[in-house]
Structure formats: structure tokens, C-alpha cells
Design an enzyme around this catalytic site. Structure first.
Site, PDB file in Angstrom:
ATOM      1  N   TYR A  81     -16.951 -54.742  34.528  1.00 58.48           N
ATOM      2  CA  TYR A  81     -15.925 -54.048  33.749  1.00 58.48           C
ATOM      3  C   TYR A  81     -16.562 -53.188  32.669  1.00 58.48           C
ATOM      4  O   TYR A  81     -17.417 -53.641  31.918  1.00 58.48           O
ATOM      5  CB  TYR A  81     -14.964 -55.050  33.113  1.00 58.48           C
ATOM      6  CG  TYR A  81     -14.302 -55.932  34.132  1.00 58.48           C
ATOM      7  CD1 TYR A  81     -13.616 -55.372  35.208  1.00 58.48           C
ATOM      8  CD2 TYR A  81     -14.366 -57.316  34.032  1.00 58.48           C
ATOM      9  CE1 TYR A  81     -13.009 -56.162  36.163  1.00 58.48           C
ATOM     10  CE2 TYR A  81     -13.761 -58.119  34.989  1.00 58.48           C
ATOM     11  CZ  TYR A  81     -13.091 -57.547  36.049  1.00 58.48           C
ATOM     12  OH  TYR A  81     -12.498 -58.337  36.992  1.00 58.48           O
ATOM     13  N   HIS A 124      -9.498 -52.529  33.582  1.00 56.33           N
ATOM     14  CA  HIS A 124      -9.486 -53.671  32.649  1.00 56.33           C
ATOM     15  C   HIS A 124      -9.171 -53.195  31.239  1.00 56.33           C
ATOM     16  O   HIS A 124      -9.741 -53.698  30.269  1.00 56.33           O
ATOM     17  CB  HIS A 124     -10.837 -54.417  32.690  1.00 56.33           C
ATOM     18  CG  HIS A 124     -10.683 -55.892  32.891  1.00 56.33           C
ATOM     19  ND1 HIS A 124     -10.576 -56.767  31.840  1.00 56.33           N
ATOM     20  CD2 HIS A 124     -10.608 -56.639  34.007  1.00 56.33           C
ATOM     21  CE1 HIS A 124     -10.435 -57.995  32.308  1.00 56.33           C
ATOM     22  NE2 HIS A 124     -10.452 -57.945  33.621  1.00 56.33           N
TER      23      HIS A 124
HETATM   24 MG    MG Z   1      -7.762 -57.128  36.652  1.00 51.83          MG
END
Ligand code: MG
Length: 401
Positions: free
Chosen positions: A158, A209
Site C-alpha cells: 500500500y 487504501h
Molecule cells: Mg482494501
């Protein structure tokens, strides 16, 4: 034999794969008849277990386990303040367990109680990652080779893993650092590469995210439009959903959102206004199967498909609940799937299984999954503060993870 009653409610905490899981067991006056539900809020598992043992148990003992709707409604308001992740998870553990019991009493799998199968199995997507695009491509091809047709692609996890060296302050506080602007550029380059190498046959997904400012999310969605993603996940934090309309007006990149939603207020208006394509809530986070089936029905009305959250911090009981809903909901989209390793299968007999990119659940009555409490105890949970949620930008500012 008299009326069936709930005789005990307890939390089972276990970490077979190193991730702390909370499962609720609801026992009844019929010896041997019990149900299981997922109550996993992994970052605060002790608090959920306490809520189950100290509040849900006294609230429920003596009640008829077939009163699923009334129990859900009254449990949700019993503490007056509501819709938080701790209590929603505690209620979910009970709610799924009651559906499990109801299925066992009826001799039917839960998907039949929900209206029966719309499909034989749920199409699943896996997570492919890589520190380089070449490594990522290799991982995508490996999943394609296993039969998966939907694959989430992340470069360095992320927010990406681009070094922030040279950009930090003198004494940076500890944290998970990333550079949002570099990340946003890299994602577009990543899909340039992947579509060039893989073509448009595999359905590719990406999870932002919520790691970029809203205006950058708008630009990313626009720049990714030519890459025809299956969906772009959580481009915005729940606090910024008003920006969904801006994204929608500027491009046709399909939007999935909702992993962090707790409350119907968070999804109702975006759905009504057509601002999302996939609803991605974590079923235990909103309170279990009872609210999820209503959310799915709302989505059906507004052309929103389901993509229930299915990471490693969902117990196998929760994964089973996801798939029972997937089978019964006409507007199913895709199911996130992280694979269940041997230790999880050992502790939870009857886990969902995968074949050619599809997830199947057992046809046994109820959710079709059990827990071996002795084996669960062999994998104790460990209370460690999560580090990955301490997300920071190069100047050390804390940002939403
Ligand atoms: Mg997710």
C-alpha cells in the site's frame, strides 16, 4: 423438550496463521447444537472478546436463537451508543452464529435460508504484489496459471515502497513512510506495463487504501481509465466520500469502497446517487449477515455489486459467511480471497475451498464450518501494537492508512 434457548455465548481467540482472530460460539439448550460467527477486529481483539463475554452473554442467555432479527435489532441498541467497530464485531459474532444454528435446525446451508444459490461458487480475486513490475507480472501470471481471472496488483504494498530518503526531517518519528505523489505516478506506470504485457483479458484491480488526498485520487482514477480496471478500491477515506461524485463525473473507472464503513449512513447516499460500483464492507465490521443481506439488497436496487472484504484478518468462519452471501445475492461482483493455510484448515474443519479461481462452501447445514477449540488453543493470540497503521508522509505527518 421445551423451547430452544441460548445457554452460553463465548469468544474464542486464536491466531493459527499469526493473525489474531475472534470467533464467537453460541451454545443452546439442545446438547450439541451450537453456532459460530466471526467477530474479528484484529487490532483490538481483546476488547471485542470482552464485549462478547461480559455484555453479549448476559444479554442473550435464555433467548430463543431463532429470533435472529429481533436479537440483532435489540443488541444494536442495547448499549444505546452504537455502530462502532468493537460492538459491531461482537454483534456479528453472535449474528452469524444464530444463522449457523438456524441452518443446522433446518438441515440447510445458510445460502438456502437466504434464498438459494444464484451461482455455484464465488469468483475470487487474489493479491499480487512485487517490488518491481517484473516481479509483480510474475506473481500475476502465477495466479492466472492457477485459474484466477481477477487479480489485485500492488507495487511494493500500500502506498508503494519508494524510498523517502532525502525527503525526511532531521529526527523522523517511527512510522510506515511513503510518498503519495510518487505512489500515484507509479501506479499508472505499473498498469501501463501490465496491460502491455498481459493484455486486457485478466481483470485487474488496485487498492489505493485511501492513501492519497482526494484531488490526487480524482487524477489517478482518470489516468487509469484507459487501463480498464475491474475496480479501483478505496480511492477515498470514508470522511471524503463527497469526492466520489467528482470522480464519477470525470471518468468511468469503476469504484469500490467501504472497507472502513461501520454505519448505514456511510453507504446509503453514495449508493442512491450512483457514486460507486462495488460495496466492499467487512461483514463483521457492520454487524454480521443480517445487515449485510440488507446492504446487498439495497445495492441490487442501485446497480451496486458486492465485493465483501476478505483479507487474512477475517476468520474462516467469516470467509464462509462471505461466500454464503455471494452465492445467494444476485448482485454479487467478486470475492476477495487470501487463501487459507494448513493451520487454519486444521483449526477450522470445513473451510471454504478453491478450484479454478472459484471459492466453494460446504453444503453442510448452517455455515458448514466448525472450530476445534483444543487446536485453537495451541495458537494463542499475541497482543502486539500494529505498525503498518502508523502511516506517515515524508515530513513525518500522520496520514490515514
Ligand atoms: Mg482494501
Amino acid at each position: 423438550m421445551g423451547r430452544l434457548k441460548i445457554t452460553n455465548v463465548k469468544a474464542i481467540v486464536t491466531a493459527p496463521a499469526g493473525i489474531n482472530l475472534v470467533v464467537v460460539k453460541v451454545e443452546t439448550s439442545d446438547p450439541g447444537l451450537y453456532g459460530l460467527g466471526c467477530a474479528t477486529f484484529t487490532q483490538r481483539f481483546l476488547t471485542v472478546a470482552e464485549a462478547v463475554d461480559e455484555y453479549m452473554k448476559p444479554f442473550l442467555v435464555g433467548r430463543d436463537p431463532s429470533d435472529i432479527e429481533d436479537i440483532w435489532q435489540t443488541a444494536m441498541v442495547s448499549s444505546y451508543w452504537r455502530n462502532g467497530p468493537v460492538l459491531n464485531n461482537a454483534i456479528s459474532g453472535v449474528d452469524m452464529a444464530l444463522w449457523d444454528i438456524q441452518g443446522k435446525r433446518a438441515g440447510m446451508p445458510v445460502y438456502q435460508l437466504l434464498g438459494g444459490k444464484c451461482r455455484e461458487a464465488a469468483a475470487a480475486y487474489r493479491h499480487a504484489n512485487g517490488s518491481t513490475v517484473e516481479e509483480l507480472e510474475e506473481n500475476v501470471r502465477r495466479y492466472m496459471g492457477e485459474g484466477y481471472r481477477f487479480i489485485r496488483c500492488q507495487l511494493g504494498g500500500y502506498g508503494g515502497d519508494k524510498a523517502v530518503d532525502g525527503k525526511q526531517t532531521k529526527n523522523p518519528p517511527p512510522g510506515a513512510y511513503y510518498d503519495p505523489a510518487v505512489y500515484a505516478r507509479d501506479v499508472v506506470d505499473m498498469f501501463d506495463y501490465l496491460r502491455d504485457k498481459l493484455g486486457f483479458e485478466p481483470e485487474l484491480l488496485h487498492d489505493v487504501h485511501e492513501r492519497v488526498p482526494p484531488i490526487l485520487a480524482v487524477r489517478m482514477a482518470k489516468e487509469l481509465e484507459p487501463h480498464r480496471l475491474f475496480f479501483l478500491e478505496d480511492p477515498l477515506a470514508p470522511e471524503d466520500v463527497r469526492w466520489l461524485e467528482t470522480i464519477r463525473r470525470q471518468c468511468s473507472t469503476p469504484i469500490a469502497i467501504g472497507e472502513l464503513f461501520n454505519n448505514p449512513h456511510e453507504w446509503t447516499m453514495p449508493m442512491v446517487h450512483g457514486h460507486l460500483d462495488f460495496i466492499r464492507v467487512h461483514i463483521s465490521q457492520i454487524g454480521g449477515i443480517t445487515p449485510a443481506k440488507k446492504l446487498a439488497a439495497l445495492g441490487e436496487t442501485f446497480a451496486v455489486r458486492t465485493a465483501w472484504h476478505g483479507p487474512g484478518d477475517v476468520s474462516p468462519v467469516g470467509h464462509a459467511a462471505n461466500v454464503h452471501l455471494d452465492l445467494a445475492c444476485p448482485n454479487f461482483g467478486v470475492q476477495e480471497w487470501c487463501g487459507l493455510d494448513e493451520r487454519l484448515q486444521e483449526v477450522f474443519p470445513g473451510c471454504p475451498t478453491v478450484d479454478n479461481g472459484y471459492v466453494y462452501v460446504s453444503d453442510a447445514p448452517g455455515l458448514g464450518i466448525d472450530v476445534d477449540e483444543q487446536k485453537a488453543a495451541q495458537y494463542p493470540a499475541e497482543n502486539v501494537l500494529p505498525r503498518w497503521t502508523m502511516t506517515r508522509t515524508p515530513d513525518g505527518s500522520s496520514v490515514r492508512p
